[in-house]
Write an enzyme that holds these catalytic residues in place. Sequence first.
Site, mmCIF file in Angstrom:
data_model
loop_
_atom_site.group_PDB
_atom_site.id
_atom_site.type_symbol
_atom_site.label_atom_id
_atom_site.label_comp_id
_atom_site.label_asym_id
_atom_site.label_seq_id
_atom_site.Cartn_x
_atom_site.Cartn_y
_atom_site.Cartn_z
ATOM 1 N N LYS A 49 0.839 -1.210 0.000
ATOM 2 C CA LYS A 49 0.000 0.000 0.000
ATOM 3 C C LYS A 49 0.870 1.255 0.000
ATOM 4 C CE LYS A 49 -3.760 -2.603 2.010
ATOM 5 N NZ LYS A 49 -4.432 -3.118 3.196
ATOM 6 N N GLN A 89 -4.806 -1.679 9.524
ATOM 7 C CA GLN A 89 -4.663 -3.023 8.947
ATOM 8 C C GLN A 89 -5.175 -4.078 9.931
ATOM 9 O OE1 GLN A 89 -3.354 -3.713 5.729
ATOM 10 N NE2 GLN A 89 -4.171 -5.725 6.233
ATOM 11 N N ASP A 118 -11.540 2.292 3.675
ATOM 12 C CA ASP A 118 -11.871 0.870 3.553
ATOM 13 C C ASP A 118 -13.388 0.672 3.403
ATOM 14 O OD1 ASP A 118 -9.719 -0.906 3.524
ATOM 15 O OD2 ASP A 118 -9.401 -0.755 5.690
#
Length: 284
Positions: free
Chosen positions: A54, A98, A121
């Site tokens: 990422k 995460q 997200d």
Amino acid sequence: MSQAKIIDGKVVSTKVRQEVKEEVEKLNQQGINVGLAVVIVGKDPASRIYVNSKKKACAEIGIYSEEYALDESITEQELLTLVEKLNHDTKINGILVQSPLPKHINENRIVEAISPLKDVDAFHAQNVGKIMIGDFDFLPCTPSGCIDLIESTGTEISGKNCVVIGRSNIVGKPMAMLLLHKNGTVTICHSKTRNLAEVCRQADILVAAVGVPNLVKKDMVKQDAVVIDVGMNRLEDGSLCGDVDFEGVSQVASYITPVPGGVGPMTIATLMKNTVTAAKIQSR
Ligand code: NAD
């Protein structure tokens, strides 16, 4: 015997990333910078790989990124305090925590603490609700990437029988919802589904998001189906494999995604896209 065409996630995601890069350049010219904060807790090797990918994507696209690598022993309150700080940080447009988090931290509480405007997200209940009613700012990265992969083949989703195996909040459920928004006729299967093979055989579009290596076999797939394999299973020899028996299913499907090189790259590309969307919303 026919052989399925491979849907190359690297090719499709490169196109998306190029578009996002151009958007970032345009925003920069207007004096708007785009920033993503990535938070990782503990030393999970898979999480480390995802976070590195990422950050690398951000650097290539021109998105400013900050990494917060926190010790496993961090308390929930300390993590909430960091999220709150990032919510108010004007350099940061998107916040990604995460998963998985250590067991002593309530993941839901962390997700709900992220500002819905920075929730790239799309896991926050407010964004999930918006997706449900079809009026959304962000789409969850993996399911949205899967839709792009299906559409990259020229397949029309409208009216098709779509079967999603898996009902998690991050993949299965939103995947089903996005297929429904595209007018697919959607069935969700899960660990309690009876006659999984029979249900799967009805699918024109089959999405497997389970986490069981090679669960989907050739005899579960309809001739010429489009098969999307979300699974990422690490085998004992260290190799990666999907939820679909690639060799066998390739003999009946019309299109199939490989693992690796299918859904994974699209997840990252969509995250980049969402971060730019977040920057645009916040600059209004
Ligand atoms: P999860 O464990 O939260 O959910 C798995 C789902 O599969 C559950 O809903 C369960 O009911 C169902 N299931 C389990 N066994 C089953 C069986 N035998 N038959 C039918 N259904 C069954 O997992 P998740 O977070 O949704 O992830 C699924 C897979 O996708 C994992 O391999 C994960 O690593 C991978 N993944 C990949 C990406 C990517 O970017 N490529 C992103 C997220 C997840």
